[in-house]
Motif scaffolding. Structure first.
Motif, PDB file in Angstrom:
ATOM      1  N   ALA A  37      13.654 -16.807  -8.557  1.00  0.00           N
ATOM      2  CA  ALA A  37      14.912 -17.286  -9.555  1.00  0.00           C
ATOM      3  C   ALA A  37      16.325 -17.128  -8.530  1.00  0.00           C
ATOM      4  O   ALA A  37      16.490 -16.707  -7.925  1.00  0.00           O
ATOM      5  CB  ALA A  37      15.253 -15.882 -10.502  1.00  0.00           C
ATOM      6  N   VAL A  38      16.741 -18.291  -9.386  1.00  0.00           N
ATOM      7  CA  VAL A  38      18.087 -19.204  -8.439  1.00  0.00           C
ATOM      8  C   VAL A  38      18.878 -19.178  -9.685  1.00  0.00           C
ATOM      9  O   VAL A  38      18.858 -20.254 -10.730  1.00  0.00           O
ATOM     10  CB  VAL A  38      17.436 -20.210  -7.587  1.00  0.00           C
ATOM     11  N   LEU A  39      20.360 -18.588  -9.189  1.00  0.00           N
ATOM     12  CA  LEU A  39      21.431 -18.013 -10.233  1.00  0.00           C
ATOM     13  C   LEU A  39      22.214 -19.068  -8.757  1.00  0.00           C
ATOM     14  O   LEU A  39      22.207 -19.201  -8.139  1.00  0.00           O
ATOM     15  CB  LEU A  39      21.271 -17.049 -10.947  1.00  0.00           C
ATOM     16  N   ALA A  40      22.997 -19.306 -10.185  1.00  0.00           N
ATOM     17  CA  ALA A  40      24.846 -19.478  -9.132  1.00  0.00           C
ATOM     18  C   ALA A  40      25.801 -18.253 -10.405  1.00  0.00           C
ATOM     19  O   ALA A  40      25.866 -18.624 -11.631  1.00  0.00           O
ATOM     20  CB  ALA A  40      24.767 -20.957  -9.743  1.00  0.00           C
ATOM     21  N   LYS A  67      28.076 -11.879 -17.058  1.00  0.00           N
ATOM     22  CA  LYS A  67      26.810 -12.806 -17.214  1.00  0.00           C
ATOM     23  C   LYS A  67      25.578 -12.823 -16.441  1.00  0.00           C
ATOM     24  O   LYS A  67      24.285 -13.420 -16.789  1.00  0.00           O
ATOM     25  CB  LYS A  67      27.653 -13.832 -18.569  1.00  0.00           C
ATOM     26  N   THR A  68      26.013 -13.366 -14.935  1.00  0.00           N
ATOM     27  CA  THR A  68      25.424 -13.855 -13.916  1.00  0.00           C
ATOM     28  C   THR A  68      24.304 -12.193 -14.195  1.00  0.00           C
ATOM     29  O   THR A  68      22.861 -11.998 -13.956  1.00  0.00           O
ATOM     30  CB  THR A  68      25.695 -13.608 -12.775  1.00  0.00           C
ATOM     31  N   ARG A  69      25.081 -10.902 -13.830  1.00  0.00           N
ATOM     32  CA  ARG A  69      24.720  -9.345 -13.176  1.00  0.00           C
ATOM     33  C   ARG A  69      23.747  -8.882 -14.585  1.00  0.00           C
ATOM     34  O   ARG A  69      22.532  -9.092 -13.903  1.00  0.00           O
ATOM     35  CB  ARG A  69      25.546  -8.663 -13.612  1.00  0.00           C
ATOM     36  N   GLU A  70      23.688  -9.662 -15.698  1.00  0.00           N
ATOM     37  CA  GLU A  70      22.487  -9.595 -17.241  1.00  0.00           C
ATOM     38  C   GLU A  70      21.646 -10.548 -16.784  1.00  0.00           C
ATOM     39  O   GLU A  70      20.452  -9.825 -17.257  1.00  0.00           O
ATOM     40  CB  GLU A  70      23.750  -9.326 -18.468  1.00  0.00           C
ATOM     41  N   THR A  71      21.825 -11.510 -16.247  1.00  0.00           N
ATOM     42  CA  THR A  71      20.548 -12.400 -16.194  1.00  0.00           C
ATOM     43  C   THR A  71      19.857 -12.359 -15.216  1.00  0.00           C
ATOM     44  O   THR A  71      18.569 -12.384 -15.076  1.00  0.00           O
ATOM     45  CB  THR A  71      21.406 -14.075 -15.546  1.00  0.00           C
ATOM     46  N   ILE A  72      19.634 -11.423 -14.023  1.00  0.00           N
ATOM     47  CA  ILE A  72      19.319 -10.986 -13.302  1.00  0.00           C
ATOM     48  C   ILE A  72      18.858  -9.881 -14.131  1.00  0.00           C
ATOM     49  O   ILE A  72      17.309  -9.852 -13.397  1.00  0.00           O
ATOM     50  CB  ILE A  72      20.501  -9.720 -11.678  1.00  0.00           C
ATOM     51  N   ILE A  73      18.613  -9.491 -14.248  1.00  0.00           N
ATOM     52  CA  ILE A  73      18.224  -8.176 -15.510  1.00  0.00           C
ATOM     53  C   ILE A  73      16.407  -8.573 -16.121  1.00  0.00           C
ATOM     54  O   ILE A  73      15.457  -8.322 -15.210  1.00  0.00           O
ATOM     55  CB  ILE A  73      18.878  -7.007 -16.104  1.00  0.00           C
ATOM     56  N   LEU A  74      17.350  -9.773 -16.582  1.00  0.00           N
ATOM     57  CA  LEU A  74      15.993 -10.230 -17.346  1.00  0.00           C
ATOM     58  C   LEU A  74      15.026 -11.595 -16.390  1.00  0.00           C
ATOM     59  O   LEU A  74      14.304 -10.763 -16.773  1.00  0.00           O
ATOM     60  CB  LEU A  74      16.997 -11.446 -18.471  1.00  0.00           C
ATOM     61  N   CYS A  75      15.004 -11.949 -15.513  1.00  0.00           N
ATOM     62  CA  CYS A  75      14.725 -12.343 -14.485  1.00  0.00           C
ATOM     63  C   CYS A  75      14.098 -11.699 -14.088  1.00  0.00           C
ATOM     64  O   CYS A  75      12.397 -11.796 -14.307  1.00  0.00           O
ATOM     65  CB  CYS A  75      15.332 -13.184 -13.799  1.00  0.00           C
ATOM     66  N   GLU A  76      14.516 -10.207 -13.297  1.00  0.00           N
ATOM     67  CA  GLU A  76      12.992  -9.318 -13.148  1.00  0.00           C
ATOM     68  C   GLU A  76      12.566  -9.010 -14.299  1.00  0.00           C
ATOM     69  O   GLU A  76      11.209  -8.812 -13.274  1.00  0.00           O
ATOM     70  CB  GLU A  76      14.086  -7.996 -12.262  1.00  0.00           C
ATOM     71  N   ALA A  77      12.755  -8.651 -15.127  1.00  0.00           N
ATOM     72  CA  ALA A  77      12.070  -8.630 -16.118  1.00  0.00           C
ATOM     73  C   ALA A  77      10.814  -9.130 -15.928  1.00  0.00           C
ATOM     74  O   ALA A  77       9.873  -8.942 -17.001  1.00  0.00           O
ATOM     75  CB  ALA A  77      12.878  -8.052 -17.411  1.00  0.00           C
ATOM     76  N   ALA A  78      11.028 -10.721 -16.256  1.00  0.00           N
ATOM     77  CA  ALA A  78      10.407 -11.541 -16.543  1.00  0.00           C
ATOM     78  C   ALA A  78       9.393 -11.988 -15.310  1.00  0.00           C
ATOM     79  O   ALA A  78       8.357 -12.777 -14.925  1.00  0.00           O
ATOM     80  CB  ALA A  78      10.445 -13.030 -16.461  1.00  0.00           C
ATOM     81  N   GLY A  79       9.454 -10.623 -14.056  1.00  0.00           N
ATOM     82  CA  GLY A  79       8.384 -11.013 -12.952  1.00  0.00           C
ATOM     83  C   GLY A  79       8.637 -11.930 -11.355  1.00  0.00           C
ATOM     84  O   GLY A  79       8.097 -11.602 -10.623  1.00  0.00           O
ATOM     85  N   PHE A  80      10.422 -12.342 -11.857  1.00  0.00           N
ATOM     86  CA  PHE A  80      10.630 -12.709 -10.577  1.00  0.00           C
ATOM     87  C   PHE A  80      10.569 -12.213  -9.624  1.00  0.00           C
ATOM     88  O   PHE A  80      11.685 -10.710 -10.112  1.00  0.00           O
ATOM     89  CB  PHE A  80      11.774 -13.453 -10.738  1.00  0.00           C
ATOM     90  N   ASP A  81      10.313 -11.834  -8.299  1.00  0.00           N
ATOM     91  CA  ASP A  81      10.689 -10.498  -7.718  1.00  0.00           C
ATOM     92  C   ASP A  81      11.815 -11.306  -6.123  1.00  0.00           C
ATOM     93  O   ASP A  81      12.368 -10.134  -5.386  1.00  0.00           O
ATOM     94  CB  ASP A  81       9.552 -10.320  -6.913  1.00  0.00           C
ATOM     95  N   THR A  82      12.262 -12.310  -6.149  1.00  0.00           N
ATOM     96  CA  THR A  82      13.752 -12.751  -5.386  1.00  0.00           C
ATOM     97  C   THR A  82      14.299 -13.447  -6.343  1.00  0.00           C
ATOM     98  O   THR A  82      13.804 -14.445  -6.819  1.00  0.00           O
ATOM     99  CB  THR A  82      13.112 -13.226  -4.595  1.00  0.00           C
ATOM    100  N   ILE A  83      15.415 -12.871  -6.094  1.00  0.00           N
ATOM    101  CA  ILE A  83      16.477 -13.315  -7.067  1.00  0.00           C
ATOM    102  C   ILE A  83      17.683 -14.248  -5.915  1.00  0.00           C
ATOM    103  O   ILE A  83      18.216 -13.596  -5.104  1.00  0.00           O
ATOM    104  CB  ILE A  83      17.904 -12.762  -8.574  1.00  0.00           C
ATOM    105  N   ILE A  84      18.689 -15.508  -6.149  1.00  0.00           N
ATOM    106  CA  ILE A  84      18.942 -16.138  -5.360  1.00  0.00           C
ATOM    107  C   ILE A  84      19.923 -16.199  -6.303  1.00  0.00           C
ATOM    108  O   ILE A  84      20.114 -17.048  -7.332  1.00  0.00           O
ATOM    109  CB  ILE A  84      18.127 -17.863  -4.696  1.00  0.00           C
ATOM    110  N   ILE A  85      20.970 -15.924  -5.345  1.00  0.00           N
ATOM    111  CA  ILE A  85      22.662 -15.897  -6.535  1.00  0.00           C
ATOM    112  C   ILE A  85      23.177 -17.009  -5.343  1.00  0.00           C
ATOM    113  O   ILE A  85      23.832 -16.314  -4.045  1.00  0.00           O
ATOM    114  CB  ILE A  85      23.191 -14.972  -6.452  1.00  0.00           C
ATOM    115  N   GLU A  86      24.081 -17.542  -5.933  1.00  0.00           N
ATOM    116  CA  GLU A  86      24.493 -19.627  -4.978  1.00  0.00           C
ATOM    117  C   GLU A  86      25.842 -19.127  -5.264  1.00  0.00           C
ATOM    118  O   GLU A  86      25.828 -18.774  -6.353  1.00  0.00           O
ATOM    119  CB  GLU A  86      23.469 -20.757  -5.310  1.00  0.00           C
ATOM    120  N   THR A  87      26.912 -19.043  -4.537  1.00  0.00           N
ATOM    121  CA  THR A  87      28.195 -19.765  -4.970  1.00  0.00           C
ATOM    122  C   THR A  87      29.234 -20.632  -3.583  1.00  0.00           C
ATOM    123  O   THR A  87      28.649 -20.193  -2.565  1.00  0.00           O
ATOM    124  CB  THR A  87      28.533 -17.813  -5.369  1.00  0.00           C
TER     125      THR A  87
END
Lengths: 358, 358
Positions: free
Chosen positions: A120-123, A168-188
């Motif tokens: 999952a790639v978030l920003a 918002k991003t921190r809570e989105t991380i939790i949702l993505c992890e629950a959806a099975g994403f095992d690598t979360i990339i957060i770009e800034t």
């Protein structure tokens, strides 16, 4: 203006926009049906846990909403998702504009999905509401990853305050992890306080640099180099390669001037060419080494707990301040006390005592 | 242990400490009489405004006290003194241990009093309650200045928190100014957050350095170099002179990498030998140039107002936090919510909402 029924003027040529031929009418119907049907928080959570990307996107939209009803629903979803979250590696990626972040994430993310990872790639970009999304807004810059079924890309939530965007991003991380994403990339982006916020929500912090960019002092001054777990010198190809190798030696020397990190990890400097897809595998090896080492010495878990504690206290402090200073009586008193201070009639401390006594 | 009337053992040789022959019995009587007589806040303020150093010292002791009655009295004194304060130049001096701060302040302060200035030397050192005053505790290191009738030296107030020490020092500045001191020097050690606190209470910030000390990175990293209005390279004498000249060029180069200051002032780098009393006059010229330039462009006044505003908000924020987190109900809730977070049962944001709703 009167309603025009005739398109007698060039200004009214667009009587109706003709439908694009590539629009799939069935898809439109499906989307409309889904919109009409508002699944419950429980249903959304269950969908997310099963890996349904549409439900994940909808839940993130609720997290990002400023509507209190949406937030309440979002909180319920997160509560259901929590037991399924946290099983991931969270990687922060930063670098100044022009360093090649999108190309790097495209190459890095694609390599991860090739190796069976779900990415999952978030920003985090609090300025995006002004610039209409300077990062990750244009998904076409990651054209392979955006089509990859094992990748999920979400642009920065909008918001005027970094605190709001970060929540918002921190809570989105939790949702993505629950959806099975095992690598979360957060770009800034490599400006402002966003990097500190991202640093406080990831396990591993990756700093992208260019050789000879001359912004080393800025990086040291703003504490960015200190936060890095690895410095990746991008565009290490062609004529650039020699300069990149020199930069590697210099950054290694600079890193050794810092005191040892609490993680026990000695930051690594490595070269890569995202464009030529070279050096990408080394970076994943470094991250794996880091995760292994910090899980072994319990820093990984400890660090996540510290981050949670930080965000808990930060949220409370922000609210205490905004509640206090948002009060109209306090606002007025503050204004008049500031005037007294300017005229030398009171001290900051006496004024504070007075305002606090109201 | 039984009271020993006979000094039969070496352990009991000190039956009574004999009075030092240099102790002036008349002075003791005068001091005792003054102690018995407690002047009112108004009397103390009037004494201070007349330039009575004994009254100034007593008022500072009230400012530094943790007794609420003393604080109330101190506030009244400050209120009376305020119209007579603010007419000074406040100079912050910092540098790592060993850089020669005491020798420098001795030379610098003595030159100022020779030129007709009245100089108060204060210190901010929150660690002093532990180390029993690592700076300015030993006045013998400034033996000329301590005997100078136009100089007033006061060691750091004690206190475990920087906030408390800073408040006491800021109020002491007002008292010293009301007593006619036109140059206030505030010394701090080159470690921790003390420098930032001192920077926020002075007009001019002077950084003392040694050539080739190799702590440039630290200075840049911690933002100290950024705060400096002048960098003085001390011990620029004898064999050190050449290295000091090289350091001057390097610091000048480094300073030019920073963006322009809000004051419009370009920080200067200068050499001095406090021991040989060389280069001291140049420093006073630099400070005079700074004051003239910033009074002309109104930054001087504006900056003091901003500092007061900062301290007002800082004091309120500190109190909001300490009041909130000091509540036993909140303490308990925080503890249990932190446990829930550690066990992945809630998010920092949901926990914050809950605690704030109590």
């Amino acid at each position: 203006m009167a309603k025009n029924t005739k398109s007698s003027s060039a200004l009214h040529e667009k009587k109706g926009v003709s439908e694009s031929e590539i629009t799939n009418k069935d898809s439109i119907e499906t989307i409309k049906k889904r919109r009409r049907h508002q699944p419950s928080a429980e249903a959304l959570a269950q969908g997310i846990i099963k890996g349904d990307i549409t439900y994940l996107s909808r839940a993130i939209t609720l997290v990002e909403s400023s509507n209190p009803l949406h937030l309440e629903k979002a909180n319920t979803i997160i509560k259901h998702c929590l037991p399924y979250a946290n099983k991931s590696v969270r990687i922060g990626i930063t670098g100044v504009p022009g360093v090649g972040k999108s190309t790097f994430i495209e190459a890095f993310g694609s390599q991860l999905t090739t190796n069976g990872k779900k990415v999952a790639v978030l920003a985090v970009d609090p300025s995006s509401s002004l610039t209409k999304g300077s990062i990750l807004g244009d998904k076409t810059r990651m054209e392979d990853l955006v089509k990859d079924p094992n990748a999920f890309i979400r642009p920065s939530p909008s918001g005027s305050s970094l605190g709001g965007v970060a929540r918002k991003t921190r809570e989105t991380i939790i949702l993505c992890e629950a959806a099975g994403f095992d690598t979360i990339i957060i770009e800034t982006v490599g400006v402002g306080q966003s990097e500190t916020a991202v640093h406080s929500m990831v396990d591993f912090f990756l700093l992208l640099k260019l050789a000879g960019a001359g912004d080393e002092l800025q990086g040291i001054k703003r504490g960015i180099i200190e936060m890095a777990d690895t410095i990746v010198i991008n565009k290490a190809d062609g004529d650039n390669l020699k300069a990149a190798k020199i930069a590697k030696v210099e950054f290694n020397r600079a890193l050794h001037l810092y005191p040892a990190k609490a993680s026990g990890w000695q930051p690594k400097v490595t070269l890569c060419s995202a464009l030529q897809q070279e050096g990408i595998d080394t970076i994943w090896d470094i991250i794996n080494d880091y995760v292994e080492a910090t899980q072994k010495n319990n820093y990984f878990e400890h660090h996540r707990n510290e981050q949670n504690k930080f965000w808990l206290l930060q949220t409370i402090e922000d609210r205490l301040k905004s509640d206090f200073f948002g009060d109209s009586k306090i606002k007025e008193a503050l204004k008049s006390q500031l005037e007294l201070i300017e005229n030398g009639k009171t001290t900051p401390f006496a004024a504070a005592e007075y305002i606090l006594s109201l």
